[in-house]
Write an enzyme that holds these catalytic residues in place. Structure first.
Site, PDB file in Angstrom:
ATOM      1  N   ASP A 307      -3.888  -1.555  10.060  1.00 28.14           N
ATOM      2  CA  ASP A 307      -2.738  -1.873   9.195  1.00 28.14           C
ATOM      3  C   ASP A 307      -1.423  -1.584   9.919  1.00 28.14           C
ATOM      4  O   ASP A 307      -1.390  -0.919  10.958  1.00 28.14           O
ATOM      5  CB  ASP A 307      -2.841  -1.023   7.921  1.00 28.14           C
ATOM      6  CG  ASP A 307      -1.835  -1.436   6.854  1.00 28.14           C
ATOM      7  OD1 ASP A 307      -1.322  -2.572   6.911  1.00 28.14           O
ATOM      8  OD2 ASP A 307      -1.564  -0.617   5.955  1.00 28.14           O
ATOM      9  N   GLU A 310       2.493  -4.942  12.661  1.00 29.85           N
ATOM     10  CA  GLU A 310       3.428  -6.038  13.029  1.00 29.85           C
ATOM     11  C   GLU A 310       4.292  -5.628  14.216  1.00 29.85           C
ATOM     12  O   GLU A 310       4.647  -6.512  14.994  1.00 29.85           O
ATOM     13  CB  GLU A 310       4.293  -6.394  11.823  1.00 29.85           C
ATOM     14  CG  GLU A 310       3.512  -6.978  10.653  1.00 29.85           C
ATOM     15  CD  GLU A 310       2.628  -5.965   9.922  1.00 29.85           C
ATOM     16  OE1 GLU A 310       3.000  -4.779   9.915  1.00 29.85           O
ATOM     17  OE2 GLU A 310       1.574  -6.346   9.410  1.00 29.85           O
ATOM     18  N   ASP A 420      -0.276  -7.765   1.584  1.00 35.15           N
ATOM     19  CA  ASP A 420       0.145  -7.295   0.258  1.00 35.15           C
ATOM     20  C   ASP A 420       0.552  -8.426  -0.673  1.00 35.15           C
ATOM     21  O   ASP A 420       1.740  -8.645  -0.939  1.00 35.15           O
ATOM     22  CB  ASP A 420       1.299  -6.303   0.404  1.00 35.15           C
ATOM     23  CG  ASP A 420       0.873  -5.073   1.181  1.00 35.15           C
ATOM     24  OD1 ASP A 420      -0.336  -4.912   1.415  1.00 35.15           O
ATOM     25  OD2 ASP A 420       1.752  -4.280   1.554  1.00 35.15           O
TER      26      ASP A 420
HETATM   27  O1  MIG Z   1       3.173   0.269   3.393  1.00 39.86           O
HETATM   28  O2  MIG Z   1      -1.916   2.048   3.479  1.00 39.86           O
HETATM   29  O3  MIG Z   1      -1.222  -3.857   3.423  1.00 39.86           O
HETATM   30  O4  MIG Z   1      -3.391  -2.755   2.047  1.00 39.86           O
HETATM   31  O5  MIG Z   1      -3.028  -0.205   0.938  1.00 39.86           O
HETATM   32  C1  MIG Z   1       1.949   0.089   2.787  1.00 39.86           C
HETATM   33  C2  MIG Z   1      -1.267   1.652   2.321  1.00 39.86           C
HETATM   34  C3  MIG Z   1       0.847   0.393   3.774  1.00 39.86           C
HETATM   35  C4  MIG Z   1      -0.163  -1.737   3.481  1.00 39.86           C
HETATM   36  C5  MIG Z   1      -1.452  -2.473   3.389  1.00 39.86           C
HETATM   37  C6  MIG Z   1      -2.165  -2.072   2.147  1.00 39.86           C
HETATM   38  C7  MIG Z   1      -2.406  -0.571   2.149  1.00 39.86           C
HETATM   39  C8  MIG Z   1      -1.062   0.152   2.285  1.00 39.86           C
HETATM   40  N1  MIG Z   1      -0.369  -0.305   3.479  1.00 39.86           N
END
Ligand code: MIG
Length: 686
Positions: A307, A310, A420
């Protein structure tokens, strides 16, 4: 036929696996303008523009402008230009136009696809250093097939990852996870995975565990495995700035983090506060960071999601400093509208600020490269870092891996989830439309957060979304901290319906898995737009909310609230299949054309093409319980039909072995036989 046109000094992205000789001559189909930075072409009135992977809007990308610029963008509304992924593949298909384009370029790319001028397309890059691949073929399918050959075989997930997964940002402890599992098991709702979000870590530090809430993790992983549950932890891109934390220390000592112009490490902030960002473009850094996954692999973990790659930036150290200084200047002033907006912007503008992406550098074989020039490679190379490590440490075992940010090239190392989204009906449709676009670009193991991540889900939305999710390779219910809980048992009034819908997934697994595997092994698509299969049919070409799945099925999801059915278009006579559960199946023969089909909340409807069949399993509550050798054929056979069935052990990598295949045939007189090394027991649903 693929040709490569080279401009300037292209950055080596490793997106493609074939080494074609570069051509420096004139490019067909396009006029090259703006110092080689813009490729322009007219769009014929009937041309459909496919591609761009994970983007907003429809399957046909015409009539909007998009930008490849991997962005932490949690509002997937129509006006946006960029989401988390950058997939620079386009396919123009029309009577007078038929070609594919892949732009191998790691920076920002603007696509004006009939936005400025309805009949004109322009693709613009920042620097004229890129490889442009032009792909010619007789059909859309053939062009995609060639493109996929160019970029190499897509990632293959373990078979268990085709089960149903439950996730939520805020499972804080082993006990909470146990409860999720127990609730599914006691209600006989199938389940194979529970995802661990950032809450399992110690202060959001990668490759650590919260010892209080997950005290004996290795044992807990085994406890879950005994119930056929795989735990799938999240890994974030940012590494917490904290002396004494091994990942931070080692990264600093070895100079593995991205650096500012002055050579000091760039500091941005994400979950743990101030953080460093591994320079994933450097192979040595990839090997180091990838090796860290062993911390969890050694504890029995066999799947991950990457996660914030980017990379997302809540703020940078320098940006925050500057914002405070500006604010100070405003202190005590009378803030009129402009000033108050400026004041607000100082805070909201801190996140994912383009200036920050221009302020740090990568070490690319001794050459310093500014981040924004290669921005779209970051998430790709984080996932590659994991993929390369898995290949090294467990070469014969498949590890589940999917990522939020991606670019073509990453498809060889992992799948994607679409980030998201929200609990909105429009986002269910968005997912339907993203799937074939992602497939074109090599991302086959993919899916959205079922029920929606942000905002509050309702039972009917979750039912409809689950009914579509039954068909997506990645089938995961996920939601955000603070939103309404949306595990299926939170909706007791329809819990039996969820049990049946998810049960249907498990009955369909032999077909879904077989189609997924064939699509990866043969560089084809799992989900296709109707036009790919019925190129002569002008009605089919315009359908944006039905998908072909494999060579046999057409899915027609309901995506509007309070609808009791929908209109579907059948490009050929098909058999309507209505399933209320794995066992309750009704069928009805239908003619080509438009039909209004009632579809209730408690059923799944799909269509089986003429002279085709699909294999169904008897069902199960987890993937290991599904017998992939004991099949019931659902048939629509007028003359004769053949189905190439693929199955394997689901965990090793012996994909191309003939023992994984069998050809099932049915003759007009109804006799069925199987020919091949994969043993199957067959009966037919009449
Ligand atoms: O800023 O880890 O897309 O699936 O639950 C949010 C917390 C960070 C973004 C991910 C989402 C995840 C969340 N993350």
């Amino acid at each position: 036929m693929i040709r490569r046109y080279s401009f300037g000094h292209p950055f080596q992205t490793d997106a493609v696996v074939k080494d074609l000789p570069p051509i420096h001559g004139p490019v067909p189909y396009f006029t090259v303008e703006n110092d080689d930075c813009t490729l322009a072409c007219p769009l014929s009135s009937d041309t459909i523009v496919y591609g761009l992977g994970e983007t907003v809007r429809g399957i046909n990308k015409r009539g909007w402008h998009y930008c490849s610029n991997c962005s932490d963008e949690p509002q997937h509304t129509e006006g946006k230009q960029s989401l988390y992924a950058s997939d620079n593949f386009l396919l123009l298909a029309g009577k007078g136009q038929m070609f594919g384009v892949f732009l191998d370029y790691p920076g920002k790319v603007d696509y004006d696809i009939g936005y400025t001028n309805m009949n004109h397309m322009a693709v613009t890059v920042g620097n004229a250093d890129y490889d442009l691949y032009i792909i010619e073929g007789k059909s859309a399918e053939e062009i995609v097939h060639q493109f996929r050959g160019l970029i190499g075989r897509s990632y293959i997930a373990p078979k268990w990852a085709f089960g149903y997964g439950q996730s939520r940002w805020s499972y804080y402890s082993e006990d909470e996870v146990r409860e999720v599992v127990q609730k599914h098991r006691e209600n006989h709702v199938p389940l194979d995975m529970v995802y661990l979000d950032i809450d399992y870590m110690d202060h959001y530090k990668d490759f650590t565990l919260n010892d209080e809430t997950f005290p004996d993790f290795a044992e807990f992983v085994q406890e879950m495995r005994r119930q056929n549950i795989h735990l799938v932890p999240i890994i974030d891109a940012g590494v917490k700035q904290e002396r004494g934390y091994d990942v931070c220390d080692e990264g600093l000592e070895n100079g593995y983090f991205c650096k500012k112009e002055d050579g000091t490490p760039f500091v941005g902030a994400v979950w743990p506060g101030k953080a460093y960002f591994p320079d994933f473009l450097n192979p040595e850094v990839r090997a180091w960071f990838g090796g860290k996954y062993r911390f969890l692999l050694d504890k029995g973990i066999d799947g991950f999601w990457n996660d914030m790659n980017e990379p997302a930036l809540f703020y940078s150290e320098d940006g925050l400093k500057a914002a405070f200084a500006e604010m100070k200047k405003l202190e005590g002033k009378n803030l009129d509208m402009d000033k108050v907006n400026y004041f607000r912007e100082l805070v909201t503008g801190l996140s994912n600020n383009p200036k920050d992406y221009e302020s740090f550098y990568h070490n690319c074989g001794g050459k310093r490269v500014r981040h924004d020039k290669i921005h779209n490679l970051y998430g790709y190379n984080m996932t590659r870092s994991a993929g390369e490590a898995f290949e090294k440490y467990c070469p014969n075992k498949r590890v589940l891996m999917f990522s939020r940010s991606s670019m073509v090239g990453m498809h060889r190392y992992g799948g994607v989830w679409t980030g998201d989204n929200c609990s909105w009906w429009s986002h269910l449709l968005l997912e339907i439309q993203m799937m074939p676009s992602l497939n074109m670009c090599g991302f086959l193991y993919s899916g959205a957060d079922i029920g929606g991540f942000g905002d509050n889900a309702t039972a009917d939305l979750l039912l409809r979304w689950t009914a579509f999710g039954v068909f997506t390779p990645l089938m995961r219910n996920h939601s955000a901290l603070g939103t309404r809980c949306q595990e299926v048992y939170r909706f007791p009034e329809v819990l039996p319906v969820f049990r049946n819908l998810i049960g249907i997934r498990y009955a369909l697994l032999p077909y879904l898995y077989s189609e997924y595997m064939k699509a990866t092994l043969q560089d084809t698509m799992y989900f296709k737009p109707l036009a790919f299969v019925y190129p002569q049919d002008e009605d089919a070409a315009r359908v944006q909310d039905q998908l072909m799945l494999g060579d046999e099925l057409m899915v027609t999801p309901v995506y509007t609230q309070n609808a009791v059915g929908r209109t579907v278009y059948l490009p050929e006579p098909m058999k309507l299949v209505r399933m209320h559960s794995a066992q309750e199946i009704q069928t009805e023969q239908m003619e080509k054309g438009y039909h209004y089909i009632p579809i209730a909340l408690d059923e799944i409807v799909f269509f089986l093409r003429s002279d085709r069949m699909i294999p169904l399993a008897k069902g199960g509550e987890s993937v290991p319980e599904v017998d992939f050798g004991d099949l019931t054929l659902l048939v629509n056979v007028q003359h004769c039909a053949a189905y190439q069935y693929y199955s394997d052990d689901g965990c090793s990598k012996d994909y191309d072995n003939a023992k994984n295949r069998t050809c099932i045939t049915m003759k007009a007189d109804g006799t069925v036989s199987a020919e091949g090394q994969l043993p199957v027991k067959l009966d037919v649903k009449r």
